[in-house]
Design an enzyme around this catalytic site. Structure first.
Site, short mmCIF file in Angstrom:
data_model
loop_
_atom_site.label_atom_id
_atom_site.label_comp_id
_atom_site.label_asym_id
_atom_site.label_seq_id
_atom_site.Cartn_x
_atom_site.Cartn_y
_atom_site.Cartn_z
N ASN A 399 7.99 -6.32 22.91
CA ASN A 399 8.06 -6.77 24.35
C ASN A 399 8.35 -7.66 24.14
OD1 ASN A 399 6.96 -7.24 27.25
ND2 ASN A 399 4.84 -6.75 25.87
N LYS A 401 7.79 -9.68 26.87
CA LYS A 401 7.29 -11.11 27.47
C LYS A 401 8.45 -11.83 28.50
CE LYS A 401 2.78 -9.78 24.95
NZ LYS A 401 1.56 -9.87 25.09
N HIS A 486 1.08 -2.42 31.27
CA HIS A 486 0.38 -3.53 29.84
C HIS A 486 -1.51 -4.17 30.74
CE1 HIS A 486 0.55 -6.53 27.62
NE2 HIS A 486 1.55 -6.08 26.61
N GLU A 488 -1.43 -6.62 30.62
CA GLU A 488 -1.07 -8.08 30.77
C GLU A 488 -0.82 -8.34 32.48
OE1 GLU A 488 0.96 -10.22 28.80
OE2 GLU A 488 -0.16 -9.42 26.87
N GLU A 558 -3.03 0.04 23.16
CA GLU A 558 -3.03 -1.31 23.03
C GLU A 558 -4.39 -2.41 22.98
OE1 GLU A 558 0.62 -3.53 22.91
OE2 GLU A 558 -0.07 -3.40 25.10
N GLY A 564 -2.15 -10.49 21.23
CA GLY A 564 -1.96 -11.85 20.73
C GLY A 564 -2.89 -13.19 20.45
N SER A 604 -0.91 -7.26 18.00
CA SER A 604 -1.22 -8.56 17.01
C SER A 604 -0.50 -7.95 15.64
CB SER A 604 -2.57 -9.32 16.47
OG SER A 604 -2.45 -9.65 17.17
#
Ligand code: PEP
Length: 643
Positions: A399, A401, A486, A488, A558, A564, A604
């Site tokens: 991904n 991003k 996702h 985010e 996730e 991250g 991560s």
């Protein structure tokens, strides 16, 4: 239905290209003459040297044959379908021009084997063009006849066969299959008589005139009883002069035995005198139309033996009869007899040396692939086997991003493409990129090895939604996947379960495979609510799907606190919740669906922790953010499946 249409189109195109390439390659000089006709029609006849037109003839017919083979075996499907489409567009336009202006009466697409009118050729091309569009639109619907790793054998074998054993061999000797009216067995006397009687005959341009007085002696030559040698040299200036002694020897033999011998040429008297001075030729020269002579034999010079006006033998200048063969009279020797019909023998030769090896290779390859599949299957389903009992696909998905400008993104995708082509992954690999990268990357990415996906798509089909990108648009770039849900996007763009539900439906409607993300925040985990959260996320957006559609979904668990941040869930933590997710899928859709659902871990994930994570029975790979931005890091994670 789509698959059936594509494969019918593929088969028709492949057979047409193979046949038309073959009949042209079998007669390289005939194809060269046709190319010269085209050049003349375009006013370029005098500008292109013969060696170029001859090379073009061999290469073009070889290329046509090879494209047919590639289509038949589904080799480099996307590239080949684009080339075929480009060729069909060009040929359709060219033949439209031909049909319209009629500068050449026969386009020569099937050599001399099948002569079509220009309009017939045009309509044939329109049909082939339509088929080429179908194949180009869905190239991956063509199943491979042979594994990718063995395709080079088919390609090289066919290439060597068509160039060396068909084209160059025919050029050195004579065409192995002769489709012209002067083939062995053709009765010129009868055909010529028909023409004289005003009936249809292919010999209207056949005449023989003496050089000095211009007297027509066609009838005399064709009506002569017994044997007659015709040395055919359309242009003496260009005739091969390496076998002059042999020709003089054959002439001496024919004079001794009392067989008439004529040299038929279209050259001027000056050129004839030069030839006589150079070779010491004593045989009589006659004039004949040069196109007719080129049709009689594909060799300059070439030798034809007639018996009672019938063609019984033909020799290229490279394979003239040996001295020992010309000792006794033709009536008493094998040379004076017409060889038995050699077409079935030649077809058998073709089948034995070309078709059979390819069929055997294909069978061996399929058996090998099948045994490999069987071994893999048994390994997976052996109840004693402690390894994961999975039918489900292992995937490592990147991904990107909002990283990488277009140039950097293309460079990264190219590097990854080359790396994974050289060292094939043991799992499915997907890269999900910003929208702007998709179309460019789709052009070169080998999507048999690396799938391409977007990171999002709109929850609306189309219309006034400035700045949005629809699922259909994503699909039209060549991408196959889309990440939805996702964290985010849930957090920063307030994507609710309802919005995501719409997006999933639209993505599936457009044939995109959804990687659906779920996961809890740190507070939720600390409050022990992770199971509740992931269950609600699944129920809110994907548990409404039918079993068939749910089977197409890849889940990515996730934990938000691990994305991250450098904090990874331990392999045990991840396995625990993956097992839970699988159990709720089993509750909803049954154990078989749960067993087949791919559940990725994200947060991560790196090359250093991937092997431990992927070793867990319910973790089927990873969704990778930061570590997917460098080819080496991403490859390190992909290779975890090799450990
Ligand atoms: C992600 O955002 O999907 C992700 C897993 O990111 P990272 O690997 O950088 O934690």
């Amino acid at each position: 239905m789509k698959k059936v249409a594509v494969n019918i189109a593929r088969l028709v195109l492949a057979v047409t290209l193979i046949l038309s390439g073959f009949v042209k390659a079998v007669d390289p000089l005939g194809t060269q003459y046709k190319i010269q006709d085209y050049l003349t029609a375009m006013g370029l006849g005098n500008f292109v040297p013969d060696f170029l037109t001859l090379s073009a003839s061999v290469l073009l017919s070889g290329a046509e044959f090879m494209l047919g083979i590639c289509l038949l075996f589904a080799i480099r499907r996307r590239l080949v379908s684009k080339i075929v489409l480009a060729i069909m567009v060009t040929m359709t336009l060219l033949t439209l021009w031909l049909a319209w202006t009629d500068p050449i009466h026969d386009c020569g697409c099937f050599g001399d084997a099948l002569v079509l009118t220009n309009w017939q050729t045009f309509w044939k091309n329109v049909i082939l063009l339509a088929l080429a569009v179908i194949v180009w639109r869905w190239p991956l619907e063509m199943p491979r006849l042979i594994s990718e790793s063995n395709q080079w054998i088919v390609f090289n074998y066919s290439g060597v066969f068509i160039l060396l054993f068909v084209a160059l061999r025919s050029l050195y000797t004579l065409p192995q299959f002769d489709f012209r009216p002067y083939h062995i067995g053709a009765d010129l006397r009868e055909g010529w008589q028909k023409m004289m009687d005003g009936e249809d005959s292919p010999y209207t341009d056949f005449f023989i005139e003496t050089v000095d007085e211009g007297e027509d002696i066609t009838e005399q030559v064709l009506n002569s009883e017994g044997y007659t040698f015709l040395l055919i040299a359309p242009h003496l200036e260009q005739a091969d002069d390496s076998q002059l002694d042999e020709l003089n020897r054959i002439y001496d033999y024919s004079s001794e035995q009392g067989y008439p011998f004529y040299c038929l040429t279209a050259s001027s008297e000056k050129a004839i005198t030069r030839w006589q001075d150079m070779t010491g030729a004593e045989y009589p020269f006659c004039q004949t139309d040069d196109i007719t002579l080129k049709t009689v034999i594909r060799s300059n010079p070439g030798l034809v033996l007639l018996k009672d006006g019938k063609v019984i033998r033909k020799w290229s200048h490279n394979a003239l009869p040996e001295e020992e063969e010309l000792t006794e009279r033709l009536e008493d020797s094998g040379l004076g007899k017409m060889p038995s019909n050699s077409v079935p023998t030649k077809i058998l030769w073709l089948l034995t040396w070309f078709v059979l090896p390819l069929v055997l290779l294909t069978i061996a390859d399929r058996l090998w692939a099948w045994s490999k599949w069987l071994r893999k299957k048994n390994k997976k389903y052996n109840p004693l086997n402690k390894e994961k009992r999975i039918m489900r696909k292992k995937i490592v998905a990147g991904n990107w991003k909002m990283n990488m400008n277009l140039q950097d993104g293309i460079a990264l995708a190219k590097e990854l493409n080359e790396t994974l082509k050289a060292d094939k992954p043991n799992c499915g690999v997907v890269i999900c990129t910003p929208f702007i990268h998709l179309a460019s990357i789709a052009q070169f990415l080998d999507q048999d090895i690396i799938g391409l996906g977007a990171e999002n798509c709109a929850d609306k089909e189309k219309g006034a939604f400035t700045g949005e990108v629809s699922a259909e648009m994503v699909k039209s770039t060549g991408a196959q996947y889309v990440i939805l849900g996702h964290s985010e996007r849930r957090e920063y763009y307030k994507e609710t379960p309802e919005i995501l539900k719409e997006k999933v439906l639209l993505a599936q409607k457009n044939d995109l495979k959804v990687i659906f993300c779920i996961g809890e925040s740190l507070e939720e985990r600390e409050a022990g609510k992770q199971n509740e959260v992931v269950k609600a996320e699944l129920e809110g957006s994907v548990f409404n799907l039918s079993e068939e559609d749910f089977r197409k979904i890849v889940i990515a668990y996730e934990p938000i606190w691990a994305i991250g941040t450098g904090k990874t869930a331990t392999a045990e933590q991840a396995e625990e919740i993956h097992a839970y997710i699988r159990s709720i899928i089993a509750e909803k859709y049954g154990q078989a669906v749960a067993d087949d659902t791919t559940i990725l871990y994200g947060g991560s994930c790196k090359a250093s922790n991937a092997p431990e994570l992927f070793a867990k029975p319910d973790i089927d790979g990873g969704l990778i953010g930061g570590a997917s931005l460098k080819a080496a890091d991403f490859k390190g994670i992909i290779d975890a499946w090799k450990k």
